[in-house]
Design a protein around this motif. Structure first.
Motif, mmCIF file in Angstrom:
data_model
loop_
_atom_site.group_PDB
_atom_site.id
_atom_site.type_symbol
_atom_site.label_atom_id
_atom_site.label_comp_id
_atom_site.label_asym_id
_atom_site.label_seq_id
_atom_site.Cartn_x
_atom_site.Cartn_y
_atom_site.Cartn_z
ATOM 1 N N LEU A 123 41.260 -49.370 35.637
ATOM 2 C CA LEU A 123 40.576 -48.291 36.346
ATOM 3 C C LEU A 123 39.161 -48.720 36.732
ATOM 4 O O LEU A 123 38.472 -49.397 35.969
ATOM 5 C CB LEU A 123 40.493 -47.038 35.472
ATOM 6 N N TYR A 124 38.741 -48.297 37.932
ATOM 7 C CA TYR A 124 37.395 -48.581 38.417
ATOM 8 C C TYR A 124 36.749 -47.291 38.916
ATOM 9 O O TYR A 124 37.366 -46.532 39.659
ATOM 10 C CB TYR A 124 37.429 -49.610 39.550
ATOM 11 N N ASP A 125 35.519 -47.047 38.478
ATOM 12 C CA ASP A 125 34.770 -45.884 38.948
ATOM 13 C C ASP A 125 34.376 -46.041 40.405
ATOM 14 O O ASP A 125 34.072 -47.145 40.867
ATOM 15 C CB ASP A 125 33.476 -45.715 38.146
ATOM 16 N N LEU A 126 34.319 -44.928 41.113
ATOM 17 C CA LEU A 126 33.684 -44.859 42.429
ATOM 18 C C LEU A 126 32.462 -43.965 42.276
ATOM 19 O O LEU A 126 32.582 -42.800 41.869
ATOM 20 C CB LEU A 126 34.638 -44.278 43.474
ATOM 21 N N HIS A 127 31.307 -44.494 42.588
ATOM 22 C CA HIS A 127 30.050 -43.797 42.319
ATOM 23 C C HIS A 127 29.165 -43.863 43.550
ATOM 24 O O HIS A 127 28.903 -44.947 44.071
ATOM 25 C CB HIS A 127 29.366 -44.460 41.118
ATOM 26 N N MET A 128 28.704 -42.716 44.044
ATOM 27 C CA MET A 128 27.869 -42.663 45.237
ATOM 28 C C MET A 128 26.404 -42.473 44.840
ATOM 29 O O MET A 128 26.033 -41.493 44.196
ATOM 30 C CB MET A 128 28.306 -41.528 46.159
ATOM 31 N N LYS A 129 25.589 -43.432 45.230
ATOM 32 C CA LYS A 129 24.156 -43.378 44.964
ATOM 33 C C LYS A 129 23.428 -42.794 46.174
ATOM 34 O O LYS A 129 23.716 -43.166 47.314
ATOM 35 C CB LYS A 129 23.636 -44.796 44.682
ATOM 36 N N GLY A 130 22.498 -41.865 45.903
ATOM 37 C CA GLY A 130 21.742 -41.247 46.984
ATOM 38 C C GLY A 130 22.422 -40.044 47.578
ATOM 39 O O GLY A 130 22.147 -39.661 48.723
ATOM 40 N N ALA A 131 23.294 -39.406 46.786
ATOM 41 C CA ALA A 131 24.140 -38.325 47.302
ATOM 42 C C ALA A 131 23.457 -36.963 47.334
ATOM 43 O O ALA A 131 24.069 -35.982 47.726
ATOM 44 C CB ALA A 131 25.416 -38.228 46.471
ATOM 45 N N GLY A 132 22.197 -36.885 46.925
ATOM 46 C CA GLY A 132 21.484 -35.614 46.950
ATOM 47 C C GLY A 132 21.130 -35.127 45.562
ATOM 48 O O GLY A 132 21.540 -35.727 44.559
ATOM 49 N N PRO A 133 20.358 -34.057 45.452
ATOM 50 C CA PRO A 133 19.881 -33.587 44.143
ATOM 51 C C PRO A 133 21.019 -33.137 43.232
ATOM 52 O O PRO A 133 22.040 -32.629 43.677
ATOM 53 C CB PRO A 133 18.955 -32.423 44.496
ATOM 54 N N THR A 134 20.808 -33.376 41.950
ATOM 55 C CA THR A 134 21.751 -32.966 40.897
ATOM 56 C C THR A 134 20.959 -32.211 39.831
ATOM 57 O O THR A 134 19.724 -32.150 39.888
ATOM 58 C CB THR A 134 22.411 -34.208 40.256
ATOM 59 N N GLN A 166 37.548 -34.870 32.328
ATOM 60 C CA GLN A 166 38.325 -34.141 31.330
ATOM 61 C C GLN A 166 37.592 -33.969 30.001
ATOM 62 O O GLN A 166 37.995 -33.171 29.163
ATOM 63 C CB GLN A 166 39.656 -34.850 31.109
ATOM 64 N N LEU A 167 36.483 -34.705 29.832
ATOM 65 C CA LEU A 167 35.714 -34.564 28.590
ATOM 66 C C LEU A 167 35.013 -33.213 28.513
ATOM 67 O O LEU A 167 34.691 -32.751 27.416
ATOM 68 C CB LEU A 167 34.691 -35.692 28.467
ATOM 69 N N GLY A 168 34.729 -32.601 29.650
ATOM 70 C CA GLY A 168 34.157 -31.266 29.622
ATOM 71 C C GLY A 168 32.712 -31.198 30.055
ATOM 72 O O GLY A 168 32.054 -32.216 30.346
ATOM 73 N N ASP A 169 32.176 -29.976 30.063
ATOM 74 C CA ASP A 169 30.847 -29.699 30.606
ATOM 75 C C ASP A 169 29.713 -30.299 29.786
ATOM 76 O O ASP A 169 28.607 -30.470 30.308
ATOM 77 C CB ASP A 169 30.636 -28.189 30.715
ATOM 78 N N ALA A 170 29.934 -30.617 28.533
ATOM 79 C CA ALA A 170 28.868 -31.184 27.716
ATOM 80 C C ALA A 170 28.484 -32.585 28.178
ATOM 81 O O ALA A 170 27.400 -33.078 27.853
ATOM 82 C CB ALA A 170 29.294 -31.227 26.245
ATOM 83 N N PHE A 171 29.336 -33.230 28.949
ATOM 84 C CA PHE A 171 29.136 -34.617 29.345
ATOM 85 C C PHE A 171 28.634 -34.781 30.773
ATOM 86 O O PHE A 171 28.207 -35.871 31.155
ATOM 87 C CB PHE A 171 30.457 -35.384 29.197
ATOM 88 N N SER A 172 28.684 -33.713 31.546
ATOM 89 C CA SER A 172 28.344 -33.847 32.963
ATOM 90 C C SER A 172 28.185 -32.475 33.594
ATOM 91 O O SER A 172 28.443 -31.440 32.971
ATOM 92 C CB SER A 172 29.451 -34.626 33.693
ATOM 93 N N SER A 173 27.770 -32.499 34.845
ATOM 94 C CA SER A 173 27.705 -31.281 35.654
ATOM 95 C C SER A 173 28.458 -31.522 36.949
ATOM 96 O O SER A 173 28.416 -32.624 37.510
ATOM 97 C CB SER A 173 26.251 -30.917 35.971
ATOM 98 N N SER A 174 29.140 -30.501 37.421
ATOM 99 C CA SER A 174 29.874 -30.614 38.670
ATOM 100 C C SER A 174 28.901 -30.779 39.837
ATOM 101 O O SER A 174 27.969 -29.978 39.999
ATOM 102 C CB SER A 174 30.736 -29.370 38.878
ATOM 103 N N THR A 175 29.064 -31.826 40.614
ATOM 104 C CA THR A 175 28.218 -32.073 41.780
ATOM 105 C C THR A 175 29.082 -32.630 42.903
ATOM 106 O O THR A 175 30.238 -33.013 42.688
ATOM 107 C CB THR A 175 27.092 -33.081 41.471
#
Length: 473
Positions: A96-107, A9-18
């Motif tokens: 709250l706990y993050d779920l984060h996938m490592k090795g998921a492909g190029p970003t 919800q912070l927006g595109d300045a903080f991340s990219s959709s992957t």
């Protein structure tokens, strides 16, 4: 599974959709059932399988952008080059706990790399994070491990894998550096507000929320590193982009658990100058915090920033003292400061096994020194120290057996030795995960005897003492 997406919800300045890009013939080979239960995740449900495998896209999954000081040099734009933040779930504790996938492909932050992880690095992180959790060190946790038939090319072709991990948060010191050095004050303020709301809400009730949040970050970081030093853990890559804003150990790369006691030990073969040597970790922690608080030089004046950092050393020293008092079965800080330096000097001179010695000390009854003396060459020097230790224990009173039981509860019989991880990886690369499960069982209960697995507590054989770990792991 109720996935939430607050960071998105912070927006595109903080991340990219992957999104997760599945590997060929990907399969789930290990999962953490107790952690899954805690997070309310049914790993056997068809929906969960499809979401975590990448077969079904997750709306609002993303890769974060951040910067960081790497081995002292500033990199203005880094980011999740092979990781995808899937969202957040609520644990049984209401957090709250993050779920984060490592090795998921190029970003967008892969910098021409493949965005993949190899099986050996995923196994090493799985083992380390679970070992650290059992040792009560704040850490990310491994939820699931996937292997595949996809080849990933490093120095040689390796097995492609993915690791699903959890943490209270994945915001790093480097997030704040990114927006500060980009001159993006609005986004920096947004990030501050986000962290106050989600990680440090108690600070919102104070007169100076930002200042008090930073003090808490300093203290959490100090306590984390005190625990590293007490258990003999070396991170290996203490860059600011690898330091968690919530005070958790994250990004396990070329880490190591100290075996022979060597204060200047460097576990990372790529750390040519020894910047992140074991004895330097407390100083690097302060250096990294200095980089962090500098990002708020437009929010707080210099005196306030200095005052914030001044919480670090006393917090670290106090917590380290408490941990070492427990390890040594002492109650007096004066006794600790008298006895501990002398003991560590003996261990260093003898290249004694750090964890095995403290485990053996836990069994010491104040009479028979033989088991401890058998660990060293200079028996007279250690015997003299044991006499001083015995006098201190007797001055403090207490029942030897009761103190011994308390010491056994904090001095592990089992640690993640490098040769054990190497053996697990070699077996897994042949498709056999039984050794990994056996090792995980003792690492998750490292203070228990596990007589059937006692061989896993032994010092490394000769072949296992020369193994090297580099950043490419």
């Amino acid at each position: 599974m109720n996935l939430q997406h607050h960071f998105a919800q912070l927006g595109d300045a903080f991340s990219s959709s992957t999104s997760i890009q599945p590997l060929a013939d990907q399969r789930l080979v290990e999962c953490n059932p107790s952690l899954a239960t805690f997070l309310g995740i049914d790993m056997k449900s068809q929906e969960t399988k499809q979401l975590f495998s990448g077969e079904q896209a997750i709306a609002h999954s993303l890769s974060m952008v951040y910067a960081g000081h790497q081995f002292g040099g500033f990199s203005p734009r880094l980011g999740d080059g092979r990781g995808v933040l899937l969202g957040e779930v609520t644990g049984q504790d209401g957090r709250l706990y993050d779920l984060h996938m490592k090795g998921a492909g190029p970003t967008p932050y892969s910098r021409r790399a493949d965005g993949r992880a190899v099986l050996r690095s995923c196994i090493r992180e799985y083992l380390a994070s679970e070992a650290m959790a059992a040792l009560s060190v704040p850490t990310s946790r491994a939820l699931a491990l996937y292997d595949s038939r996809s080849a990933v090319y490093r120095e040689t072709p390796e097995i492609g894998a993915m690791l699903l991990r959890t943490a209270n948060g994945h915001i790093r010191f480097g997030h704040f550096e990114y927006f500060f050095y980009q001159g993006k004050q609005t986004e920096l303020n947004q990030l501050v507000d986000y962290c106050l709301e989600h990680y440090y809400p108690e600070c919102l009730e104070t007169d100076s929320p930002l200042e008090n949040m930073l003090i808490e970050v300093v203290k959490r970081t100090a306590r984390m590193i005190a625990k590293w030093q007490a258990v003999g853990f070396q991170h290996g890559v203490m860059n600011t982009d690898n330091f968690s804003f919530t005070g958790e150990t994250i990004d396990y790369g070329p880490y190591g658990f100290m075996e022979d006691h060597q204060p200047d030990w460097v576990c990372n073969h790529s750390d040519y100058e020894g910047r992140y040597a074991f004895s330097r970790q407390p100083g690097v922690g302060l250096w990294n915090l200095n980089c962090l608080v500098h990002c708020f030089s437009k929010h707080l004046d210099k005196a306030q920033l200095v005052a914030i950092l001044q919480h670090y050393e006393p917090e670290l020293q106090t917590h380290y003292d408490q941990l070492m008092l427990q390890k040594m079965g002492l109650g007096s800080v004066a006794h600790l400061h008298e006895l501990l330096p002398a003991l560590l000097a003996v261990l260093t001179a003898e290249k004694a096994d750090y964890s095995r010695f403290f485990r053996s000390l836990s069994h010491f009854d104040g009479v028979d020194q033989t088991p401890l003396l058998d660990e060293v060459i200079d028996r007279q020097r250690l015997s003299a120290w044991l006499m001083d230790y015995q006098v201190a224990r007797e001055q403090e009173g207490g029942v030897w057996q009761e103190v011994s039981e308390r010491m056994l509860a904090v001095n592990p019989k089992y640690i993640l030795r490098n040769y054990l991880a190497h053996s697990v990886i070699a077996s897994a690369e042949q498709g056999d995960y039984l050794l990994m499960r056996r090792l995980l069982r003792v690492l998750s209960q490292p203070f228990d005897e596990h007589e059937e697995s006692s061989a896993l507590s032994q010092r490394a054989p000769e072949w296992g003492r020369s193994l090297e770990v580099s950043c490419s792991s």
